[in-house]
Design an enzyme around this catalytic site. Structure first.
Site, PDB file in Angstrom:
ATOM      1  N   GLU A 385       0.830  -1.214   0.000  1.00 43.02           N
ATOM      2  CA  GLU A 385       0.000   0.000   0.000  1.00 43.02           C
ATOM      3  C   GLU A 385       0.864   1.264   0.000  1.00 43.02           C
ATOM      4  O   GLU A 385       0.611   2.226  -0.725  1.00 43.02           O
ATOM      5  CB  GLU A 385      -0.887  -0.009   1.259  1.00 43.02           C
ATOM      6  CG  GLU A 385      -1.776   1.193   1.422  1.00 43.02           C
ATOM      7  CD  GLU A 385      -3.214   0.936   0.990  1.00 43.02           C
ATOM      8  OE1 GLU A 385      -3.467  -0.124   0.363  1.00 43.02           O
ATOM      9  OE2 GLU A 385      -4.071   1.774   1.282  1.00 43.02           O
TER      10      GLU A 385
ATOM     11  N   PRO B  17      -5.984   6.027   0.267  1.00 42.03           N
ATOM     12  CA  PRO B  17      -5.183   4.922   0.786  1.00 42.03           C
ATOM     13  C   PRO B  17      -4.881   5.095   2.273  1.00 42.03           C
ATOM     14  O   PRO B  17      -4.966   6.201   2.806  1.00 42.03           O
ATOM     15  CB  PRO B  17      -3.885   5.017  -0.039  1.00 42.03           C
ATOM     16  CG  PRO B  17      -3.780   6.445  -0.430  1.00 42.03           C
ATOM     17  CD  PRO B  17      -5.197   6.952  -0.579  1.00 42.03           C
ATOM     18  N   CYS B  18      -4.488   3.995   2.902  1.00 42.73           N
ATOM     19  CA  CYS B  18      -4.072   3.981   4.313  1.00 42.73           C
ATOM     20  C   CYS B  18      -2.838   4.857   4.487  1.00 42.73           C
ATOM     21  O   CYS B  18      -1.924   4.746   3.677  1.00 42.73           O
ATOM     22  CB  CYS B  18      -3.769   2.552   4.715  1.00 42.73           C
ATOM     23  SG  CYS B  18      -2.777   2.356   6.208  1.00 42.73           S
ATOM     24  N   PRO B  19      -2.706   5.685   5.481  1.00 39.85           N
ATOM     25  CA  PRO B  19      -3.648   5.979   6.568  1.00 39.85           C
ATOM     26  C   PRO B  19      -4.310   7.347   6.372  1.00 39.85           C
ATOM     27  O   PRO B  19      -4.617   8.032   7.344  1.00 39.85           O
ATOM     28  CB  PRO B  19      -2.713   6.041   7.769  1.00 39.85           C
ATOM     29  CG  PRO B  19      -1.461   6.698   7.199  1.00 39.85           C
ATOM     30  CD  PRO B  19      -1.386   6.306   5.743  1.00 39.85           C
ATOM     31  N   MET B  20      -4.512   7.740   5.116  1.00 40.92           N
ATOM     32  CA  MET B  20      -4.920   9.116   4.847  1.00 40.92           C
ATOM     33  C   MET B  20      -6.250   9.541   5.468  1.00 40.92           C
ATOM     34  O   MET B  20      -6.376  10.699   5.903  1.00 40.92           O
ATOM     35  CB  MET B  20      -4.895   9.397   3.342  1.00 40.92           C
ATOM     36  CG  MET B  20      -3.492   9.522   2.802  1.00 40.92           C
ATOM     37  SD  MET B  20      -2.542  10.703   3.789  1.00 40.92           S
ATOM     38  CE  MET B  20      -0.975   9.898   3.904  1.00 40.92           C
TER      39      MET B  20
END
Ligand code: SF4
Ligand code: SF4
Lengths: 416, 80
Positions: A385, B17-20
């Protein structure tokens, strides 16, 4: 800096001063071989961005406070006191390093700059001088672990909204639950991230492989590791370990998150379950013919970015290539040896720092953009990610002209 | 209940997306006054556990959560 604070910080340093780290701090011969191995130095050639110069910031403190009298000391650097200026230097060194360990593969002594930077981060944490956002994210993860019983029903309800999209990718019998949770004795506990994109494709693939799986209530990522706080890292990791033990699962499968996988795999100690990355699990399904993929569904040249924490730092390099071989006849590698692939430039907590780190992340990763452009690929696929976010930013900034994709989503979209 | 809540700021956190989502809500809440409300719209199922944990850790109050077909809307009051 007050004397009692200095003492506290030196105590933190000493606590982390293992024989290996002391060896790293005492061995550097200043040969400079590592200098051009760092993507930051290569993209922004300033002396302070060489791995050895970064390490020197910690080494100077080591020399001042911990070096044993009379010991051979090959470094030319001087000893420096731990004061406010030193804290600024530690911050600059630690948060301009992504922890990719590319330098380590070139250093003749195998000096691990990432480990040396973990001391810098630890001192910053002890001084409450770490990036606030990373500590806040770690605290949220810990709080979630403490209160999961109060909030898990909301999450289960939220998963129902995704079921249609999972079934769209792979049909299952009507009586089956597309995204199961709380399955005792499941073969796999899948630990995803907060986003639907981390859950939907994987769920479809598990269902296509007829897996006996269950979804974790927790997100995989470990912000304690990003901020370099061993106590928080452990608490965040323990949430997943406790859940796996409670459900008595055979395997914990970590989603496309490099740090999450490396931390759990390498730092959790001996467990009763196996720990795998989702890429390993997908490769296994293909090998065992539990899933079948339509080849060449995606057109154009496809290249793969090896996430440092999964590839160089955890050895998973063959599996993604094995999967991609089943997806396309048009694959080209980014580098001759996967372990020498350039870091995306977003690791070590930099992506999580968002816009605050954007300018540095872009400028320090020019070599990565050049490497991607040289392949003339139309699809840049990865399995992390963090890398995906950074590569997407680089794609815009350097007009790389690629589509950045997750490997799991390509697998899910090619299921037949 | 959400019909009665007047938001002072709206944040579109869909598909991030993580951690937005958590990063942006942390910044966004500081842009309203104490007592004011931020409306945050997400598509992440994980936000249903992340946001309550974030609110508790940072001393804010989630006054309502509305789950629609595709989106989740949080109404968060700045307390500190
Ligand atoms: S770990 Fe990576 S970013 Fe850090 S000094 Fe080494 S090569 Fe550079
Ligand atoms: S390659 Fe190794 S020994 Fe040489 S300067 Fe870099 S860290 Fe020091």
């Amino acid at each position: 800096m007050e004397e009692n604070l200095r003492e506290k910080l030196l105590k933190a340093f000493e606590g982390k001063l293992t024989k290996t780290i002391a060896m790293y701090l005492e061995t550097c011969s200043r040969c400079g071989i590592c200098t051009t191995s760092c993507h930051v130095f290569n993209s922004m050639p300033r002396p302070e961005y060489s791995p050895a110069a970064r390490a020197e910031v910690v080494r100077r403190l080591y020399k001042k406070y911990f070096k044993l009298q009379g010991k051979f000391w090959p470094s030319l650097g001087e000893a420096k006191p731990l004061d406010d200026t030193a804290l600024d230097d530690l911050d600059r060194a630690a948060y301009s390093c992504t922890g990719c360990r590319r330098c380590m593969t070139f250093c003749p002594f195998g000096i691990d700059t990432q480990q040396i930077m973990s001391i810098a981060k630890l001192i910053l944490v002890a001084a409450h001088a770490e990036p606030e956002i990373l500590s806040m994210l770690a605290d949220v993860s810990i709080s979630k672990g403490e209160s999961i019983d109060l909030i898990k029903q909301g999450f289960i309800d939220g998963l129902e909204r995704l079921e249609g999209e999972v079934v769209e990718k792979w049909k299952i019998d009507a009586e089956k639950i597309p995204i199961p949770t709380e399955v005792q004795e499941a073969d796999i506990l899948y630990v995803a991230l907060a986003g639907a994109h981390s859950i939907i494709p994987s769920a479809a693939i598990f269902n296509a492989a007829c897996e006996n799986w269950t979804l974790s209530f927790f997100e995989a990522v470990n912000f304690g590791a990003f901020v370099g706080d061993p106590g928080k890292t452990r608490l965040i990791m323990d949430r997943i370990i406790n859940e796996a033990n409670r459900l008595n699962v055979k395997e914990v499968c970590i989603c496309e998150c490099g740090t999450a996988f490396r931390v759990l795999k390498q730092m959790s100690g001996k467990q009763s379950f196996k720990i795998s990355s989702i890429t390993e699990v997908h490769a296994r399904y293909i090998r065992e013919k539990r899933i079948k993929l339509e080849k060449n569904r995606f057109k154009g040249i496809i290249t793969y970015h090896d996430p440092c924490q999964i590839a160089r730092n955890a050895g998973i390099m063959d599996e993604p290539r094995y999967i991609i071989k089943h997806l396309t006849d048009n694959f080209t590698d980014l580098s001759k040896k996967p372990e020498e692939n350039w870091c995306c430039g977003g690791g070590g907590g930099l992506v999580a720092m968002g816009q605050d780190s954007h300018d540095f992340r872009m400028k320090s990763s020019k070599v990565k953009a050049d490497q991607v452009k040289a392949t003339h690929a139309s699809i840049l696929v990865t399995a992390c990610e963090n890398c995906h976010s950074q590569l997407s930013d680089l794609n815009k900034y350097y007009k790389m002209g690629v589509e950045v994709k997750f490997l799991s989503s390509m697998v899910a979209d090619s299921l037949i | 209940m959400s019909n009665e809540i007047k938001a002072d700021k709206t944040l579109d956190l869909k598909g991030l997306p993580c951690p937005m989502p958590v990063v942006k809500i942390s910044k966004g809440i500081k842009e309203v006054e104490v007592g004011q409300v931020v409306e945050a719209v997400t598509t992440d199922p994980g936000s249903l556990t992340d946001f309550p944990a974030w609110a508790r850790t940072n001393g804010h109050e989630i006054i309502d959560t509305v789950q629609g077909d595709k989106e989740i809307t949080f109404y968060i009051k700045r307390i500190v």
